[in-house]
Design a protein around this motif. Structure first.
Motif, PDB file in Angstrom:
ATOM      1  N   SER A  55     -39.045  -2.232 -25.116  1.00 43.16           N
ATOM      2  CA  SER A  55     -38.514  -1.104 -26.078  1.00 43.16           C
ATOM      3  C   SER A  55     -37.066  -1.139 -26.221  1.00 43.16           C
ATOM      4  O   SER A  55     -36.433  -0.500 -26.952  1.00 43.16           O
ATOM      5  CB  SER A  55     -38.732   0.063 -25.383  1.00 43.16           C
ATOM      6  OG  SER A  55     -38.547   0.243 -24.014  1.00 43.16           O
ATOM      7  N   VAL A  63     -33.276  -1.695 -27.124  1.00 45.31           N
ATOM      8  CA  VAL A  63     -32.735  -2.122 -28.402  1.00 45.31           C
ATOM      9  C   VAL A  63     -31.155  -2.362 -28.199  1.00 45.31           C
ATOM     10  O   VAL A  63     -30.808  -3.314 -28.926  1.00 45.31           O
ATOM     11  CB  VAL A  63     -32.619  -0.546 -29.202  1.00 45.31           C
ATOM     12  CG1 VAL A  63     -31.761  -0.559 -30.567  1.00 45.31           C
ATOM     13  CG2 VAL A  63     -33.883  -0.242 -29.598  1.00 45.31           C
ATOM     14  N   ASN A  86     -37.407  -5.712 -30.436  1.00 44.98           N
ATOM     15  CA  ASN A  86     -36.602  -4.351 -31.076  1.00 44.98           C
ATOM     16  C   ASN A  86     -35.144  -4.610 -30.703  1.00 44.98           C
ATOM     17  O   ASN A  86     -34.461  -3.455 -31.025  1.00 44.98           O
ATOM     18  CB  ASN A  86     -37.405  -3.341 -30.315  1.00 44.98           C
ATOM     19  CG  ASN A  86     -38.694  -2.955 -30.651  1.00 44.98           C
ATOM     20  OD1 ASN A  86     -39.238  -2.899 -31.953  1.00 44.98           O
ATOM     21  ND2 ASN A  86     -39.528  -2.681 -29.757  1.00 44.98           N
TER      22      ASN A  86
END
Length: 372
Positions: A164, A166, A188
């Motif tokens: 996940s 970023v 991501n």
């Protein structure tokens, strides 16, 4: 009449006692109500919760999350910075969104340090002494998007980062090598800051950035002698300032057609090969200040969207009338907002006014006295 008054006073006192017994429950549950109001978007839900909680049939002892000793916990933010901690503290509330552990003396991240923190969004361990990270440290952090790991003692990028993620900031460590597959599964990821690490061009193995779709990458203050050729082709910003790059060759930038901002300042660049900038059709900002250029790089007039060029603090001794602007009208989509040429051995009165015919405003041109 007196007996009736006494009876009335007794009834009023009993009512006061019964209502005051509900006050401690409401006070202890205050942060729970505040969190509910933030999530549901209004004060009415808080009021309704308080009214329902005032009845004696509700839970008598509300579940108040613990907070690590010395830390400050409020609204899912746990701040444990500047406490001299040598390890990650226990009893971190499981609903924590932001965990701040910067400016401590933590040396290692262990397997269960973040166990149960499945809702964590951002983690900062900046400015510690971390040199070791267990391969399963980040396994519970299924929703973490931001990781700040700068100013530590890492020799390599930690393994098994959350899918996940970023944003990763890992500058000012001791990283000398980025192995193939280091960022595997991190589709991501948009931003990596890894400057101020003693890494050379050879330290990036082929496929080190495979699978990444980065917008932003900074590898400043390293030991690069050339532009790395295997970085993600999705980049919009590439910052390679404060390195030891000596030249930009023809194919160095051919992979980075989406770059809009390129930072090459504070290097040792003497030459930019003709045609190398043509691979950057979307470029808007170019930093080439504090290098060793003797002329304005060729190809600038053909860059339709270029708006800012930093060329100050070089060895440029002359500026031609067609160095910045195309000869034909309508060929440039945007005018220049800034051109810096100060601290170069060029006399501004020798530059023809038509040289800056595609500049938005005369104040956007920065000349100055040259000092040897």
């Amino acid at each position: 009449m007196l007996p009736h008054c006494s009876l009335l006073l007794l009834l009023c006192a009993a009512q006061l006692l019964s209502s005051s017994s509900a006050l401690p429950f409401e006070q202890r549950g205050f942060w729970d109500f505040a969190l509910d109001s933030l999530e549901n978007g209004g004060m009415m839900s808080m009021v309704r919760d308080q009214e329902e909680g005032s009845t004696t049939e509700e839970i008598l002892t509300p579940d108040v999350p613990m907070c690590p000793f010395g830390c400050h916990c409020q609204l899912r933010v746990v701040q444990c910075s500047d406490l001299g901690l040598t390890e990650v503290p226990r009893n971190i509330p499981p609903d924590t969104k932001f965990l701040d552990l910067q400016n401590n003396r933590i040396t290692e991240l262990k397997e269960n340090d973040f166990k149960g923190l499945t809702n964590l969004y951002a983690l900062s361990v900046r400015n510690n002494k971390i040199s070791k990270v267990h391969p399963k440290t980040f396994a519970p952090l299924k929703h973490m998007q931001k990781l700040y790991f700068s100013k530590n003692l890492l020799a390599a990028v930690p393994k098994n980062l959350p899918a996940s993620l970023v944003e990763l900031r890992i500058h000012e460590n001791r990283i000398k090598k980025v192995a193939a597959g280091t960022f595997s599964g991190l589709g991501n990821m948009h931003c990596i800051e890894m400057g101020a690490n003693p890494i050379q061009n050879s330290g990036f193995e082929p496929g080190a950035f495979k699978g990444l779709k980065l917008n932003y990458l900074r590898i400043s203050e390293a030991k690069l002698t050339g532009v790395p050729k295997d970085l993600p082709d999705s980049l919009h910003e590439l910052h390679l300032d404060h390195n030891q790059i000596q030249a930009v060759e023809l194919e160095d930038l051919s992979r980075y057609r989406n770059v809009q901002r390129l930072g090459l300042g504070f290097n040792h660049i003497r030459n930019i090969e003709n045609g190398s900038l043509s691979f950057l059709p979307m470029l808007r900002e170019l930093h080439l200040d504090n290098n060793r250029l003797t002329r304005v790089p060729q190809g600038l007039p053909n860059m339709k969207y270029l708006q800012v060029v930093y060329l100050h603090s070089n060895n440029i001794s002359q500026v031609g009338v067609d160095d910045f602007c195309p000869r034909g009208f309508g060929m440039k989509r945007t005018y220049y907002n800034g051109i810096s040429l100060f601290e170069n051995p060029v006399n501004y009165w020798e530059v023809q006014p038509a040289t800056f015919r595609c500049v938005n405003d005369r104040f956007a041109i920065q000349f100055g006295n040259y000092k040897k």
